[in-house]
Design an enzyme around this catalytic site. Structure first.
Site, PDB file in Angstrom:
ATOM      1  N   LYS A   1      74.029 123.829  47.942  1.00 26.73           N
ATOM      2  CA  LYS A   1      74.860 124.704  47.029  1.00 26.73           C
ATOM      3  C   LYS A   1      76.100 123.880  46.729  1.00 26.73           C
ATOM      4  CE  LYS A   1      72.060 127.585  47.956  1.00 26.73           C
ATOM      5  NZ  LYS A   1      71.006 127.896  46.711  1.00 26.73           N
TER       6      LYS A   1
ATOM      7  N   ARG B   1      79.348 121.692  27.875  1.00 19.17           N
ATOM      8  CA  ARG B   1      78.555 122.177  26.882  1.00 19.17           C
ATOM      9  C   ARG B   1      79.085 123.575  25.969  1.00 19.17           C
ATOM     10  NH1 ARG B   1      73.255 123.693  29.183  1.00 19.17           N
ATOM     11  NH2 ARG B   1      72.335 123.538  26.818  1.00 19.17           N
TER      12      ARG B   1
ATOM     13  N   HIS C   1      78.168 134.853  37.741  1.00 17.81           N
ATOM     14  CA  HIS C   1      77.825 133.192  38.053  1.00 17.81           C
ATOM     15  C   HIS C   1      78.781 132.317  39.116  1.00 17.81           C
ATOM     16  CE1 HIS C   1      76.463 128.989  36.662  1.00 17.81           C
ATOM     17  NE2 HIS C   1      77.833 128.675  36.982  1.00 17.81           N
TER      18      HIS C   1
ATOM     19  N   HIS D   1      78.727 134.093  42.440  1.00 13.77           N
ATOM     20  CA  HIS D   1      77.473 133.535  43.228  1.00 13.77           C
ATOM     21  C   HIS D   1      77.388 132.102  43.590  1.00 13.77           C
ATOM     22  CE1 HIS D   1      72.952 131.993  42.723  1.00 13.77           C
ATOM     23  NE2 HIS D   1      73.114 132.368  43.928  1.00 13.77           N
TER      24      HIS D   1
END
Length: 303
Positions: free
Chosen positions: A128, A141, A151, A154
């Protein structure tokens, strides 16, 4: 003023005593393992993660996005291999120990297969931390649309909560969610690793939608098992089972919302757009026929 000082000192003292008590209740089999003994490394790494999530897009705002194919492919395939190792270790060891999938109490035994499970859970916890790189690659990116609340929530919470798991309950029923999630992550990271090769490969990768479905099934199953554990009086820490149920509900809501927006609503818009395009084409075709017939003096044929 004196009362405030005394109250503060009392609070700090009680907090310290609770910390000492919680340390004494920790599973001694994982004592001394990397990052396990103290919560501070996990908290520090999580704070650094939040800092990068906040500052990263700002630093990249006026810069060109990095391609990073050279890093994405080996990273994702390595993560797939790590998750496969974790899942297989947990499956083999739990099978040998004849673990109960519905309710498995935590054993403090130092049996080799019990240690094997604890070790696999530690690797799951450590993975994790490695998964923070998912977010860093998005930032580099300039995929800022991927930095959703889901996201970040989590990634940040999984790392912290699994420190609790490896610290206090590195075996027992802990093995099942880690094993199931690792198998799903094998598919997920394989998908991302292959898609990093570009559109020529990505167009053959059809299972992204089904990864979300598998995750929703996993979360729902874990929630039901947690509720069943509470109801049946399973000999597993009750606070962990309540935490599991609440956490799974949050995932079901967030991932369910993502699925609806990404596949159901998007699919409806695509279908609606295609229908409109087909109607425009049909109307254009009929208008063309009518125009041609008018020019040929065949107007009566249309009425």
């Amino acid at each position: 003023m004196a009362n405030v000082v005394n109250s503060t000192q009392s609070f700090i003292y009680d907090l310290y005593n609770f910390y000492q008590w919680s340390q004494a209740m920790a599973d001694q089999r994982t004592k001394g393992w990397m990052l396990v003994d103290s919560p501070f490394p996990t908290l520090v790494y999580t704070m650094i993660y939040f800092l990068i999530v906040w500052a990263g897009p700002k630093l990249m705002k006026n810069r060109k996005p990095f391609q990073l194919t050279w890093a994405l492919v080996p990273y994702n395939l390595a993560m797939a291999a790590l998750n496969l190792y974790i899942a297989v270790e947990l499956l083999c060891a739990s099978t040998k120990l004849r673990y109960n999938y519905l309710c498995q109490p935590v054993s403090k035994l130092r049996h080799p297969d019990e240690i094997r499970i604890a070790s696999a859970v530690w690797w799951y916890y450590f993975s994790k931390l490695l998964e923070f790189c998912d977010t860093f690659f998005f930032i580099l990116r300039k995929k800022d649309n991927q930095l959703t609340f889901l996201h970040v929530y989590h990634h940040s919470t999984m790392f912290s909560l699994w420190w609790i798991g490896i610290k206090w309950v590195p075996s027992g029923s802990t093995f099942l969610p880690a094993m199931a999630n690792s198998f799903i992550h094998v598919l997920m990271y394989t998908y991302y690793g292959l898609s990093a090769f570009g559109p020529k490969v990505a167009r053959y990768l059809w299972w992204k939608k089904y990864l979300t479905i598998l995750q929703l099934i996993q979360f729902t199953t874990a929630m039901i098992m947690g509720i069943n554990g509470i109801r049946s009086g399973c000999d597993f820490p009750l606070w962990m089972q309540y935490t599991l149920v609440i956490y799974m509900i949050s995932f079901i809501v967030l991932f369910g919302n993502f699925y609806i927006k990404a596949y159901i609503e998007k699919g409806s818009k695509v279908f609606e757009g295609n229908s409109r395009s087909q109607m425009h084409v049909a109307n254009g075709y009929m208008n063309g026929i009518e125009h041609a017939m008018l020019q040929n003096g065949d107007c009566k044929k249309l009425h």
